[in-house]
Structures are given as C-alpha cells and as structure tokens.
Design a protein around this motif. Structure first.
Motif, PDB file in Angstrom:
ATOM      1  N   TYR A  16       0.469  -1.475   0.076  1.00 26.32           N
ATOM      2  CA  TYR A  16      -0.337   0.051  -0.120  1.00 26.32           C
ATOM      3  C   TYR A  16       0.641   1.162  -0.211  1.00 26.32           C
ATOM      4  O   TYR A  16       1.539   1.328   0.660  1.00 26.32           O
ATOM      5  N   ASP A  17       0.266   1.949  -0.798  1.00 23.18           N
ATOM      6  CA  ASP A  17       1.150   3.226  -0.871  1.00 23.18           C
ATOM      7  C   ASP A  17       0.327   4.608  -0.047  1.00 23.18           C
ATOM      8  O   ASP A  17      -0.400   5.018  -1.040  1.00 23.18           O
ATOM      9  N   ALA A  18       0.584   5.752   0.240  1.00 20.23           N
ATOM     10  CA  ALA A  18      -0.377   6.281   0.758  1.00 20.23           C
ATOM     11  C   ALA A  18      -0.228   7.709   1.347  1.00 20.23           C
ATOM     12  O   ALA A  18       1.325   7.650   1.688  1.00 20.23           O
ATOM     13  N   GLY A  19      -0.426   8.767   1.307  1.00 18.23           N
ATOM     14  CA  GLY A  19      -0.212   9.580   1.967  1.00 18.23           C
ATOM     15  C   GLY A  19       0.574  11.209   0.657  1.00 18.23           C
ATOM     16  O   GLY A  19       0.986  10.546  -0.563  1.00 18.23           O
ATOM     17  N   PRO A  20       1.343  12.049   1.283  1.00 17.02           N
ATOM     18  CA  PRO A  20       1.615  12.810  -0.024  1.00 17.02           C
ATOM     19  C   PRO A  20       3.738  12.165   0.161  1.00 17.02           C
ATOM     20  O   PRO A  20       3.963  11.863   0.529  1.00 17.02           O
ATOM     21  N   VAL A  28       7.081   6.047   6.405  1.00 14.60           N
ATOM     22  CA  VAL A  28       6.850   5.417   6.947  1.00 14.60           C
ATOM     23  C   VAL A  28       6.620   4.118   6.764  1.00 14.60           C
ATOM     24  O   VAL A  28       5.638   3.679   6.123  1.00 14.60           O
ATOM     25  N   ILE A  29       7.069   3.335   6.854  1.00 14.15           N
ATOM     26  CA  ILE A  29       6.734   1.979   6.646  1.00 14.15           C
ATOM     27  C   ILE A  29       6.385   0.853   7.954  1.00 14.15           C
ATOM     28  O   ILE A  29       6.905   0.934   9.051  1.00 14.15           O
ATOM     29  N   LEU A  30       5.187   0.607   7.285  1.00 13.01           N
ATOM     30  CA  LEU A  30       4.900  -0.770   8.293  1.00 13.01           C
ATOM     31  C   LEU A  30       4.842  -2.142   7.737  1.00 13.01           C
ATOM     32  O   LEU A  30       4.378  -2.260   7.030  1.00 13.01           O
ATOM     33  N   LEU A  31       5.302  -3.090   8.730  1.00 14.48           N
ATOM     34  CA  LEU A  31       5.582  -4.540   8.525  1.00 14.48           C
ATOM     35  C   LEU A  31       5.108  -4.922   9.793  1.00 14.48           C
ATOM     36  O   LEU A  31       4.481  -5.312  11.066  1.00 14.48           O
ATOM     37  N   VAL A  54       3.211   6.862   3.264  1.00 11.56           N
ATOM     38  CA  VAL A  54       2.902   5.769   4.429  1.00 11.56           C
ATOM     39  C   VAL A  54       3.161   4.768   3.377  1.00 11.56           C
ATOM     40  O   VAL A  54       2.329   4.042   2.433  1.00 11.56           O
ATOM     41  N   ILE A  55       3.686   3.388   3.564  1.00  7.73           N
ATOM     42  CA  ILE A  55       4.483   2.115   2.826  1.00  7.73           C
ATOM     43  C   ILE A  55       4.409   0.952   4.307  1.00  7.73           C
ATOM     44  O   ILE A  55       4.199   0.413   5.389  1.00  7.73           O
ATOM     45  N   ALA A  56       2.564  -0.001   3.341  1.00 10.73           N
ATOM     46  CA  ALA A  56       2.081  -1.003   4.063  1.00 10.73           C
ATOM     47  C   ALA A  56       2.493  -2.175   2.757  1.00 10.73           C
ATOM     48  O   ALA A  56       2.264  -2.151   2.020  1.00 10.73           O
ATOM     49  N   MET A  57       4.010  -3.110   3.440  1.00  8.97           N
ATOM     50  CA  MET A  57       4.390  -4.269   2.132  1.00  8.97           C
ATOM     51  C   MET A  57       3.747  -5.134   2.757  1.00  8.97           C
ATOM     52  O   MET A  57       3.772  -5.157   3.910  1.00  8.97           O
TER      53      MET A  57
END
Length: 287
Positions: A16-20, A28-31, A54-57
């Motif tokens: 997921y790739d969100a925000g400016p 911020v990377i979310l794991l 925000v990046i959630a992989m």
C-alpha cells in the motif's frame, strides 16, 4: 491510497502506498506479523496518510507477495526484501513500525540502517521481546492456532484463527477475514507457512537474528504499544526492555489483544500518529 507491485530482488512485492510524496515528516514503513498481510494496517494507513507518506508491504510469501526461495532462518531474505523495497522507493530517511514478528523485522532493519531510521514503533511483539525458550513456545502456539486456516481455509477457520488474536471477537473486521480467506486459499500458501514456522522454531538457525538482548543498542526514539489482554506477550518484560533503550516510551492498550491497531484502532493509531509527528510523549517514558 494505492495498491502497488514492485519487483524486488526478482520477486513480486505488493504494498500500500498512501499520503503525500513530499512531507515535512519522513515516510513510515509498516511491517505485519507472521501469517498476516499488509491489510491489517488499513486503519493505520488511513490515520497516518494525512501527515506523511505511508508504505505497508506484504512480506515475502505473505498476502500477495511472491515467495522467495530460501533455506535456514527466514529473517535474512525478508530483511533483504524490506530494504530492497525501501531503496526501490528512494527513501534515504524513514521511520519504521512493526507488529508482532514485524516488530522484530523492524528492529533488524534499524540495526542494519541505523543512520537512516528516524523513529521506531513496535506493537505487541513476543518475537522481539522474549528469550529463546519462551519464543519457541509462543511460536508453537501461533502455529497450532493458525494451521487449520491454512490447511482448510474457510471463513470459519479464518475467523477462528483471528479470535486468538483479539480480546473481543466482536471487533474482528469481517472484511479482513474474507480477504485473508482469499490469501490463504492461494496455491502454495500452506506449504509456505509450514516452512516459515518450522524454520522460525529452529533456535540455532535464528539465533543471529534475536533482538531481545539488543534493546540497549537502540538510540532512535521508540514507542512500544502493547495490548494488555494479549496472551502471546509478556507485558512486564516488554516494559523492562523498553527501559534499556536510550529514548523509549511504553503504552499499554486496554481491552486489546495482539493487534491493537485493529482492535483499538482510534487510540492506538492516534498514539502512532502523534509519536511519528514528534509529539510530547514524556509521560510515557520507559523507566
């Protein structure tokens, strides 16, 4: 918010790739945790995208990311894939957050790239905070509570698995359960999960990746958010480890099990947003 795919070290990786793209705050990377996917961060992404990228992989072999062939401890190749995506996105400076197993991976990223990590958030993690024998027992319980959902994926077995992660089963998002049913039903997912858990329970193989004895090395500001009704963790031990870090803060989340960012989303994600934005958390200082 976008769902994107990238080829990282030759393997398909969903995120997921969100925000400016441009913000005063670093991305911020979310794991996520073992047997989970980036979808468990959906409320967190929505809370954070207003202030930063925000990046959630999906970790390798999870969600809709491809499996990466490996032998031995899985942490090594997962670390390569996480850092590979960070570099693919061109992030020279970033914050990182991890839930459960993802918290351990977040710390491994920090220890590899200390000068590039702005802030750290850990959420309800046994693998990051308990010693070998306790961690082995925790992994065995996680395997036993999850394997039915992989071997015979139905909405009932998937929700049954999630009940072990929530304090209040009424808070389980049915949409997430349906999505996980689709994920678990993909060819090869059962074999991936069984191999992953078997290798994680090989204490000799994973020993180089243990982080519970390294909290004294953590210099970046760190927030630890622990579900106070989480049966998988040792809350007093987590508090004790937090106090060993140079600049750590600890908050217990009431009425929450293993996934506070889902079960107590507003409170948990509000704390995350405030901390990542540099808010005053002095009253939560670990000591």
């Amino acid at each position: 918010m976008f769902v994107k795919y990238a080829e990282i070290n030759g393997a398909r990786t969903r995120y997921y790739d969100a925000g400016p793209e441009q913000s005063a705050l670093p991305p911020v990377i979310l794991l996520h945790g073992v047997g989970s996917s980036s979808d468990t961060w959906i409320y967190t992404v929505q809370a954070l995208e207003k202030q930063q990228r925000v990046i959630a992989m999906d970790l390798p072999g999870h969600g809709f990311s491809a499996t990466v062939p490996y032998e031995g401890a899985p942490q090594a190749h997962m670390l390569d894939q996480i850092i590979g995506l960070i570099d693919h996105l061109g992030f020279q400076r970033f914050s990182i957050a991890g839930s459960s197993y993802g918290a351990m991976m977040a710390l491994l990223v920090y220890f590899r790239l200390k000068s590039r990590v702005e802030r750290i958030v850990l959420l309800s993690s046994a693998t990051a905070t308990i010693p070998d024998e306790q961690r082995l027992e925790s992994l065995k319980k996680a395997f036993n509570s999850s394997i039915d959902a992989y071997r015979a994926p139905t909405i009932e077995t998937v929700i049954g698995r999630m009940k072990n992660l929530f304090h209040n089963a009424d808070r389980i998002p049915r949409e997430l359960a349906l999505l996980q049913l689709n994920i678990f039903s993909q060819p090869g997912m059962r074999d991936n999960f069984e191999k992953l858990m078997r290798n994680l329970m090989n204490l000799e193989a994973v020993k180089p990746f243990a982080v519970d004895g390294r909290f004294g090395e953590i210099e970046a500001p760190m927030l630890m958010l622990w579900g106070l009704n989480d049966k998988q963790v040792d809350v007093p031990l987590a508090r004790k480890l937090a106090a060993q870090a140079k600049n750590a803060y600890f908050i217990g989340i009431e009425e929450s099990g293993h996934i506070p960012h889902l079960e107590q989303a507003e409170k948990t994600n509000g704390h995350m947003a405030g901390f990542l934005a540099g808010g005053d958390f002095s009253k939560y200082k670990a000591a």
